[in-house]
Design an enzyme around this catalytic site. Structure first.
Site, PDB file in Angstrom:
ATOM      1  N   TYR A 114       5.155  -8.264  26.479  1.00  0.00           N
ATOM      2  CA  TYR A 114       5.901  -8.620  25.269  1.00  0.00           C
ATOM      3  C   TYR A 114       7.244  -9.272  25.586  1.00  0.00           C
ATOM      4  O   TYR A 114       7.662 -10.211  24.904  1.00  0.00           O
ATOM      5  CB  TYR A 114       6.112  -7.381  24.388  1.00  0.00           C
ATOM      6  CG  TYR A 114       4.839  -6.923  23.718  1.00  0.00           C
ATOM      7  CD1 TYR A 114       4.344  -7.591  22.593  1.00  0.00           C
ATOM      8  CD2 TYR A 114       4.110  -5.854  24.218  1.00  0.00           C
ATOM      9  CE1 TYR A 114       3.172  -7.190  21.984  1.00  0.00           C
ATOM     10  CE2 TYR A 114       2.929  -5.441  23.614  1.00  0.00           C
ATOM     11  CZ  TYR A 114       2.462  -6.115  22.508  1.00  0.00           C
ATOM     12  OH  TYR A 114       1.291  -5.728  21.905  1.00  0.00           O
TER      13      TYR A 114
ATOM     14  N   ARG B 109      -0.296   3.278   9.083  1.00  0.00           N
ATOM     15  CA  ARG B 109      -0.555   2.649   7.788  1.00  0.00           C
ATOM     16  C   ARG B 109      -1.783   3.123   7.029  1.00  0.00           C
ATOM     17  O   ARG B 109      -1.899   2.881   5.839  1.00  0.00           O
ATOM     18  CB  ARG B 109      -0.649   1.128   7.967  1.00  0.00           C
ATOM     19  CG  ARG B 109       0.688   0.473   8.172  1.00  0.00           C
ATOM     20  CD  ARG B 109       0.508  -0.915   8.725  1.00  0.00           C
ATOM     21  NE  ARG B 109      -0.137  -0.816  10.020  1.00  0.00           N
ATOM     22  CZ  ARG B 109      -0.444  -1.850  10.778  1.00  0.00           C
ATOM     23  NH1 ARG B 109      -0.209  -3.058  10.377  1.00  0.00           N
ATOM     24  NH2 ARG B 109      -1.009  -1.672  11.946  1.00  0.00           N
TER      25      ARG B 109
ATOM     26  N   ARG C  46       7.167   2.989   4.067  1.00  0.00           N
ATOM     27  CA  ARG C  46       7.168   1.625   4.574  1.00  0.00           C
ATOM     28  C   ARG C  46       7.741   0.652   3.520  1.00  0.00           C
ATOM     29  O   ARG C  46       8.329  -0.369   3.868  1.00  0.00           O
ATOM     30  CB  ARG C  46       5.711   1.277   4.870  1.00  0.00           C
ATOM     31  CG  ARG C  46       5.487   0.081   5.723  1.00  0.00           C
ATOM     32  CD  ARG C  46       4.018   0.074   6.111  1.00  0.00           C
ATOM     33  NE  ARG C  46       3.707  -1.093   6.897  1.00  0.00           N
ATOM     34  CZ  ARG C  46       3.250  -2.206   6.391  1.00  0.00           C
ATOM     35  NH1 ARG C  46       3.040  -2.310   5.089  1.00  0.00           N
ATOM     36  NH2 ARG C  46       2.991  -3.228   7.177  1.00  0.00           N
TER      37      ARG C  46
ATOM     38  N   ARG D 183      -2.140   6.330  17.418  1.00  0.00           N
ATOM     39  CA  ARG D 183      -1.562   5.673  16.241  1.00  0.00           C
ATOM     40  C   ARG D 183      -1.851   6.456  14.963  1.00  0.00           C
ATOM     41  O   ARG D 183      -1.976   5.870  13.874  1.00  0.00           O
ATOM     42  CB  ARG D 183      -2.066   4.219  16.118  1.00  0.00           C
ATOM     43  CG  ARG D 183      -1.849   3.393  17.374  1.00  0.00           C
ATOM     44  CD  ARG D 183      -0.389   3.126  17.681  1.00  0.00           C
ATOM     45  NE  ARG D 183       0.251   2.242  16.742  1.00  0.00           N
ATOM     46  CZ  ARG D 183       0.282   0.914  16.855  1.00  0.00           C
ATOM     47  NH1 ARG D 183      -0.261   0.323  17.875  1.00  0.00           N
ATOM     48  NH2 ARG D 183       0.898   0.180  15.966  1.00  0.00           N
TER      49      ARG D 183
ATOM     50  N   ASP E  27       8.135   3.427  18.757  1.00  0.00           N
ATOM     51  CA  ASP E  27       7.333   2.296  19.234  1.00  0.00           C
ATOM     52  C   ASP E  27       7.663   2.028  20.689  1.00  0.00           C
ATOM     53  O   ASP E  27       8.776   2.330  21.142  1.00  0.00           O
ATOM     54  CB  ASP E  27       7.602   1.031  18.404  1.00  0.00           C
ATOM     55  CG  ASP E  27       6.482   0.021  18.604  1.00  0.00           C
ATOM     56  OD1 ASP E  27       5.434   0.164  17.944  1.00  0.00           O
ATOM     57  OD2 ASP E  27       6.632  -0.881  19.450  1.00  0.00           O
TER      58      ASP E  27
HETATM   59  O1  CP3 Z   1       0.657   6.925  17.712  1.00  0.00           O
HETATM   60  C1  CP3 Z   1       1.472   7.064  16.774  1.00  0.00           C
HETATM   61  O2  CP3 Z   1       1.135   7.261  15.618  1.00  0.00           O
HETATM   62  C2  CP3 Z   1       2.935   7.063  17.136  1.00  0.00           C
HETATM   63  C3  CP3 Z   1       3.647   5.853  16.864  1.00  0.00           C
HETATM   64  C4  CP3 Z   1       3.325   4.573  17.627  1.00  0.00           C
HETATM   65  C5  CP3 Z   1       3.551   3.292  17.043  1.00  0.00           C
HETATM   66  N1  CP3 Z   1       3.338   2.353  17.981  1.00  0.00           N
HETATM   67  C6  CP3 Z   1       3.975   3.060  15.657  1.00  0.00           C
HETATM   68  C7  CP3 Z   1       3.760   1.735  15.056  1.00  0.00           C
HETATM   69  C8  CP3 Z   1       2.905   4.357  18.930  1.00  0.00           C
HETATM   70  C9  CP3 Z   1       2.483   5.347  19.991  1.00  0.00           C
HETATM   71  C10 CP3 Z   1       2.930   2.941  19.144  1.00  0.00           C
HETATM   72  C11 CP3 Z   1       2.596   2.318  20.433  1.00  0.00           C
HETATM   73  C12 CP3 Z   1       2.505   0.853  20.531  1.00  0.00           C
HETATM   74  N2  CP3 Z   1       3.274  -0.086  19.916  1.00  0.00           N
HETATM   75  C13 CP3 Z   1       1.615   0.190  21.403  1.00  0.00           C
HETATM   76  C14 CP3 Z   1       0.657   0.857  22.362  1.00  0.00           C
HETATM   77  C15 CP3 Z   1      -0.539   1.381  21.668  1.00  0.00           C
HETATM   78  C16 CP3 Z   1      -1.525   0.334  21.194  1.00  0.00           C
HETATM   79  O3  CP3 Z   1      -1.843   0.382  20.022  1.00  0.00           O
HETATM   80  O4  CP3 Z   1      -1.960  -0.474  22.011  1.00  0.00           O
HETATM   81  C17 CP3 Z   1       1.831  -1.194  21.246  1.00  0.00           C
HETATM   82  C18 CP3 Z   1       1.102  -2.304  21.975  1.00  0.00           C
HETATM   83  C19 CP3 Z   1       2.891  -1.359  20.313  1.00  0.00           C
HETATM   84  C20 CP3 Z   1       3.524  -2.625  19.872  1.00  0.00           C
HETATM   85  C21 CP3 Z   1       3.331  -2.827  18.417  1.00  0.00           C
HETATM   86  N3  CP3 Z   1       3.997  -2.103  17.438  1.00  0.00           N
HETATM   87  C22 CP3 Z   1       2.492  -3.754  17.790  1.00  0.00           C
HETATM   88  C23 CP3 Z   1       1.574  -4.732  18.490  1.00  0.00           C
HETATM   89  C24 CP3 Z   1       2.657  -3.590  16.411  1.00  0.00           C
HETATM   90  C25 CP3 Z   1       2.086  -4.440  15.311  1.00  0.00           C
HETATM   91  C26 CP3 Z   1       0.630  -4.223  15.151  1.00  0.00           C
HETATM   92  C27 CP3 Z   1       0.366  -2.968  14.399  1.00  0.00           C
HETATM   93  O5  CP3 Z   1      -0.348  -2.119  14.929  1.00  0.00           O
HETATM   94  O6  CP3 Z   1       0.865  -2.868  13.298  1.00  0.00           O
HETATM   95  C28 CP3 Z   1       3.563  -2.514  16.211  1.00  0.00           C
HETATM   96  C29 CP3 Z   1       4.007  -1.933  14.928  1.00  0.00           C
HETATM   97  C30 CP3 Z   1       3.753  -0.486  14.703  1.00  0.00           C
HETATM   98  N4  CP3 Z   1       4.031   0.505  15.609  1.00  0.00           N
HETATM   99  C31 CP3 Z   1       3.296   0.124  13.514  1.00  0.00           C
HETATM  100  C32 CP3 Z   1       3.312   1.507  13.719  1.00  0.00           C
HETATM  101  C33 CP3 Z   1       2.960   2.582  12.727  1.00  0.00           C
HETATM  102  C34 CP3 Z   1       2.949  -0.608  12.233  1.00  0.00           C
HETATM  103  C35 CP3 Z   1       4.217  -0.899  11.538  1.00  0.00           C
HETATM  104  C36 CP3 Z   1       4.023  -1.107  10.071  1.00  0.00           C
HETATM  105  O7  CP3 Z   1       3.570  -2.179   9.686  1.00  0.00           O
HETATM  106  O8  CP3 Z   1       4.357  -0.182   9.347  1.00  0.00           O
END
Ligand code: CP3
Length: 345
Positions: free
Chosen positions: A153, A31, A40, A27, A76
């Site tokens: 999900y 943010r 964002r 990740r 994502d």
């Molecule tokens: O790793 C990276 O930087 C690449 C991008 C990436 C994102 N999500 C961007 C994102 C990757 C590899 C993911 C994977 C992901 N997404 C997972 C598996 C990894 C983990 O953390 O367990 C899961 C379960 C998700 C589903 C998801 N997407 C959730 C639960 C959330 C909300 C919680 C959170 O972390 O904000 C997201 C949103 C998300 N995906 C954001 C980002 C940068 C945040 C969005 C924002 O508010 O700008």
């Protein structure tokens, strides 16, 4: 691949000796970076994913700002359920929401195994652009969610600590659950092959909720599908399997043919190595919350972590995604500590 200027990650995954341990952070595009927060403000989450220029810019941010040894595609895991026909929203401060989750046989009629060029072509466009902009500076990691985590999900309809409804679905309608898992698997195989064709140098499967299952259920509901995926792509690029909390199955995960296994901070490097065997590369496992410690503590603990992994067959990373409240200079201190470490020989 031969055009990569920094191929530490790829060589570590192939089991080759490297001059130092490669480092990136799960990740890492997100943010905690002020440059990400600027974008964002202007664009919705899936708009950022769907616009190759934005996805490219965000993917490159941690490479430029933090100096990691790999870029990971900004996207994502939930773009796959979207392409299969489910609506997915990302609600500010609440996380993902799927208003019409899968619960019954007729719900399954609403989704399909899509043509990935049609449904996810924007990801492939982003990858081609990122590869061009990276110019071989570091490898690009493509990724997908593991079928089990995506089922969580798609059935629960939102994030959860227990994913009780998703588990109830599997335990009361097992045939339907396996049908869904197979559809996700088929989509994911085509999707990951498309990522490789577009230029991804390696792939990671995120099974964030693998640890919710006991060993038998993990085999039955998760691993057998990840095995299909790894088998389908491993000849093309090295694959990393990260199943958070599923340390009990490290040996079985190594046997899938994955080049790397991600581990979280709840298992010691020594024990993980014992369970996983000597062939596979291990990736991890600094507690992401510990990046909130003073920098001097981070530096000391990174050294201890690197020594515990022993320098060979290791990719330095966190044990899960970086938290949004980590100061940028702490993230950089983590990466620099890995780069500056010298092993006693
Ligand atoms: O790793 C990276 O930087 C690449 C991008 C990436 C994102 N999500 C961007 C994102 C990757 C590899 C993911 C994977 C992901 N997404 C997972 C598996 C990894 C983990 O953390 O367990 C899961 C379960 C998700 C589903 C998801 N997407 C959730 C639960 C959330 C909300 C919680 C959170 O972390 O904000 C997201 C949103 C998300 N995906 C954001 C980002 C940068 C945040 C969005 C924002 O508010 O700008």
């Amino acid at each position: 691949m031969s055009t990569l200027k920094n191929d530490l990650l790829i060589r570590a995954l192939r089991g080759e000796k490297t001059e130092r341990v490669p480092v990136w952070m799960m990740r890492q595009a997100g943010r905690y970076l002020p440059a990400y927060r600027v974008l964002r403000e202007k664009y919705g989450f899936f708009e950022r994913c769907r616009t190759p220029e934005l996805a490219c810019e965000i993917t490159l941010q941690p490479v430029d700002i933090i100096g990691v040894d790999a870029a990971i595609l900004f996207s994502d895991i939930l773009v796959v359920p979207q392409a299969m026909g489910l609506e997915v929203q990302l609600i500010e401060n609440r996380g993902p929401e799927l208003p019409q989750p899968i619960r019954t046989p007729s719900d399954l009629q609403r989704i399909r195994v899509p043509d990935v060029e049609e449904g996810l072509g924007y990801v492939f466009d982003a990858i081609r652009l990122i590869k061009q902009e990276l110019g071989g500076r570091v490898p690009l990691i493509g990724f997908a969610g593991a079928p089990w985590t995506l089922l969580c999900y798609m059935v629960q309809g939102r994030g959860s600590k227990t994913f009780d409804e998703a588990k109830a679905f599997c335990y009361t309608q097992p045939a339907l659950a396996h049908q869904l898992l197979q559809m996700i698997t088929d989509t994911t195989i085509a999707y990951l092959k498309g990522q490789v064709a577009a230029g991804a140098d390696t792939l990671q499967l995120f099974d964030s909720w693998g640890g919710l299952l006991g060993p038998e259920d993990f085999e039955n509901l998760s691993l057998r599908y990840m095995r299909q995926i790894v088998s389908a792509v491993r000849e093309q690029v090295p694959t990393i399997v990260f199943a958070k909390g599923a340390w009990h199955s490290l040996e079985a995960m190594a046997a899938t043919g994955a080049a790397g296994l991600g581990i979280d901070w709840c298992i010691s490097p020594g024990m993980a190595r014992q369970l996983a065997g000597s062939r596979v590369c291990l990736q991890g496992n600094y507690d992401p919350a510990k990046l909130l410690s003073p920098i001097s503590v981070i530096e000391k603990e990174v050294k201890e972590m690197l020594d515990a992994f022993g320098g060979r067959g290791h990719i330095a990373n966190l044990g899960h995604g970086i938290l949004p409240n980590v100061p940028v200079d702490h993230a950089r201190a983590f990466v620099d500590a890995v780069k500056n470490h010298r092993f006693a020989s």
